[in-house]
Write a protein that holds these residues in place. Sequence first.
Motif, PDB file in Angstrom:
ATOM      1  N   LEU A   1      13.106   9.258  -5.047  1.00 52.10           N
ATOM      2  CA  LEU A   1      12.617   7.947  -5.462  1.00 52.10           C
ATOM      3  C   LEU A   1      11.172   7.832  -4.997  1.00 52.10           C
ATOM      4  N   HIS A   2      10.288   7.510  -5.919  1.00 53.93           N
ATOM      5  CA  HIS A   2       8.891   7.253  -5.542  1.00 53.93           C
ATOM      6  C   HIS A   2       8.706   5.741  -5.541  1.00 53.93           C
ATOM      7  N   ILE A   3       8.128   5.227  -4.473  1.00 54.31           N
ATOM      8  CA  ILE A   3       7.889   3.786  -4.360  1.00 54.31           C
ATOM      9  C   ILE A   3       6.394   3.542  -4.232  1.00 54.31           C
ATOM     10  N   PHE A   4       5.906   2.626  -5.057  1.00 59.11           N
ATOM     11  CA  PHE A   4       4.497   2.241  -5.047  1.00 59.11           C
ATOM     12  C   PHE A   4       4.416   0.723  -5.005  1.00 59.11           C
ATOM     13  N   ARG A   5       3.719   0.205  -4.000  1.00 54.29           N
ATOM     14  CA  ARG A   5       3.491  -1.240  -3.887  1.00 54.29           C
ATOM     15  C   ARG A   5       2.000  -1.460  -3.658  1.00 54.29           C
ATOM     16  N   PRO A   6       1.266  -1.737  -4.737  1.00 47.86           N
ATOM     17  CA  PRO A   6      -0.181  -1.884  -4.608  1.00 47.86           C
ATOM     18  C   PRO A   6      -0.567  -3.079  -3.749  1.00 47.86           C
ATOM     19  N   THR A   7      -1.728  -2.976  -3.141  1.00 45.53           N
ATOM     20  CA  THR A   7      -2.212  -4.082  -2.297  1.00 45.53           C
ATOM     21  C   THR A   7      -2.873  -5.170  -3.128  1.00 45.53           C
ATOM     22  N   ASP A   8      -3.288  -4.850  -4.358  1.00 44.27           N
ATOM     23  CA  ASP A   8      -4.066  -5.799  -5.160  1.00 44.27           C
ATOM     24  C   ASP A   8      -3.295  -6.444  -6.307  1.00 44.27           C
ATOM     25  N   LEU A   9      -2.026  -6.118  -6.473  1.00 43.25           N
ATOM     26  CA  LEU A   9      -1.215  -6.695  -7.547  1.00 43.25           C
ATOM     27  C   LEU A   9       0.172  -7.038  -7.023  1.00 43.25           C
ATOM     28  N   PRO A  10       0.764  -8.130  -7.510  1.00 47.03           N
ATOM     29  CA  PRO A  10       2.122  -8.493  -7.060  1.00 47.03           C
ATOM     30  C   PRO A  10       3.194  -7.707  -7.798  1.00 47.03           C
ATOM     31  N   LEU A  11       3.214  -6.370  -7.569  1.00 46.78           N
ATOM     32  CA  LEU A  11       4.147  -5.474  -8.250  1.00 46.78           C
ATOM     33  C   LEU A  11       4.829  -4.558  -7.247  1.00 46.78           C
ATOM     34  N   LEU A  12       5.992  -4.094  -7.647  1.00 41.57           N
ATOM     35  CA  LEU A  12       6.691  -3.036  -6.927  1.00 41.57           C
ATOM     36  C   LEU A  12       7.185  -2.049  -7.974  1.00 41.57           C
ATOM     37  N   CYS A  13       6.765  -0.796  -7.834  1.00 48.54           N
ATOM     38  CA  CYS A  13       7.228   0.264  -8.724  1.00 48.54           C
ATOM     39  C   CYS A  13       8.261   1.090  -7.962  1.00 48.54           C
ATOM     40  N   VAL A  14       9.435   1.239  -8.538  1.00 45.39           N
ATOM     41  CA  VAL A  14      10.491   2.073  -7.953  1.00 45.39           C
ATOM     42  C   VAL A  14      10.850   3.106  -9.014  1.00 45.39           C
ATOM     43  N   GLU A  15      10.565   4.359  -8.725  1.00 43.15           N
ATOM     44  CA  GLU A  15      10.516   5.384  -9.742  1.00 43.15           C
ATOM     45  C   GLU A  15      11.504   6.518  -9.462  1.00 43.15           C
ATOM     46  N   PRO A  16      12.654   6.539 -10.144  1.00 44.83           N
ATOM     47  CA  PRO A  16      13.561   7.682 -10.008  1.00 44.83           C
ATOM     48  C   PRO A  16      12.896   8.935 -10.582  1.00 44.83           C
ATOM     49  N   VAL A  17      12.905  10.020  -9.802  1.00 45.70           N
ATOM     50  CA  VAL A  17      12.288  11.270 -10.238  1.00 45.70           C
ATOM     51  C   VAL A  17      13.200  12.454  -9.903  1.00 45.70           C
TER      52      VAL A  17
ATOM     53  N   GLY B   1       0.786  -1.224   0.000  1.00 45.24           N
ATOM     54  CA  GLY B   1       0.000   0.000   0.000  1.00 45.24           C
ATOM     55  C   GLY B   1       0.816   1.270   0.000  1.00 45.24           C
ATOM     56  N   VAL B   2       2.131   1.184   0.160  1.00 38.06           N
ATOM     57  CA  VAL B   2       2.936   2.412   0.142  1.00 38.06           C
ATOM     58  C   VAL B   2       2.852   3.047  -1.252  1.00 38.06           C
ATOM     59  N   ASP B   3       2.757   4.367  -1.284  1.00 34.14           N
ATOM     60  CA  ASP B   3       2.698   5.133  -2.527  1.00 34.14           C
ATOM     61  C   ASP B   3       3.264   6.518  -2.207  1.00 34.14           C
ATOM     62  N   SER B   4       4.567   6.575  -1.932  1.00 31.49           N
ATOM     63  CA  SER B   4       5.166   7.776  -1.351  1.00 31.49           C
ATOM     64  C   SER B   4       6.545   8.071  -1.921  1.00 31.49           C
ATOM     65  N   ASP B   5       6.966   9.310  -1.691  1.00 35.16           N
ATOM     66  CA  ASP B   5       8.289   9.771  -2.095  1.00 35.16           C
ATOM     67  C   ASP B   5       9.317   9.561  -0.989  1.00 35.16           C
ATOM     68  N   PHE B   6      10.547   9.324  -1.422  1.00 34.95           N
ATOM     69  CA  PHE B   6      11.723   9.317  -0.559  1.00 34.95           C
ATOM     70  C   PHE B   6      12.657  10.374  -1.138  1.00 34.95           C
ATOM     71  N   ASP B   7      13.045  11.359  -0.333  1.00 35.51           N
ATOM     72  CA  ASP B   7      13.921  12.423  -0.793  1.00 35.51           C
ATOM     73  C   ASP B   7      15.370  12.104  -0.421  1.00 35.51           C
ATOM     74  N   GLY B   8      16.301  12.763  -1.117  1.00 33.75           N
ATOM     75  CA  GLY B   8      17.712  12.542  -0.815  1.00 33.75           C
ATOM     76  C   GLY B   8      18.183  11.156  -1.204  1.00 33.75           C
ATOM     77  N   TRP B   9      17.587  10.597  -2.246  1.00 29.90           N
ATOM     78  CA  TRP B   9      17.989   9.272  -2.724  1.00 29.90           C
ATOM     79  C   TRP B   9      19.423   9.344  -3.229  1.00 29.90           C
ATOM     80  N   GLN B  10      20.214   8.325  -2.912  1.00 30.24           N
ATOM     81  CA  GLN B  10      21.633   8.313  -3.268  1.00 30.24           C
ATOM     82  C   GLN B  10      21.927   7.650  -4.613  1.00 30.24           C
ATOM     83  N   HIS B  11      20.903   7.544  -5.463  1.00 27.88           N
ATOM     84  CA  HIS B  11      21.035   7.178  -6.881  1.00 27.88           C
ATOM     85  C   HIS B  11      21.349   5.712  -7.151  1.00 27.88           C
TER      86      HIS B  11
END
Length: 159
Positions: free
Chosen positions: A104-120, A72-82
């Motif tokens: 880095l934005h991380i999204f892990r839906p509760t209804d699908l077996p996915l992990l999105c890790v998004e450099p922004v 269920g996480v769908d949030s930003d992490f600031d200061g990512w070290q690349h």
Amino acid sequence: ELCIRLKLTHLGPGLMPAGLGLHPAFPSADLRLVQGDTAAFLPVDHSGLPSAYLPGAAECKALASGQLPALGVDSDFDGWQHKLCLQWSDRQLELSADPVFRALHIFRPTDLPLLCVEPVTHLTAAMASRRLPQVAAPALLGPGEALEGSVRFRLSGPT
């Protein structure tokens, strides 16, 4: 190794706010480790917008130690070290990005077996500095200026 280069060029007049992001999704079934270093976590409110800027939050420490992000996480992490490492039982993926990708934005839906890790290049709240003054404004491009950066993926066997 796969390298994806993004470039945005401002062709109009005046200043333009600009941001880049790459939004890959990976299977989370059998995912054992997600490890990366970040400085702050931005939880979201009921509307899905960042509600706080939390330096050194428990979520940052969990990510640094390799714990899987919570469902269920769908949030930003600031200061990512690349750099980010994902490990499954049979493979490992190393993701790295140019310094322009500061978050880095991380999204892990509760209804699908996915992990999105998004450099922004900017945080979700970048346009709302009044709401969260710790969040930097997005880049402003003048006519003819560009914002660009690369993200690299390296897949290997088990470690």
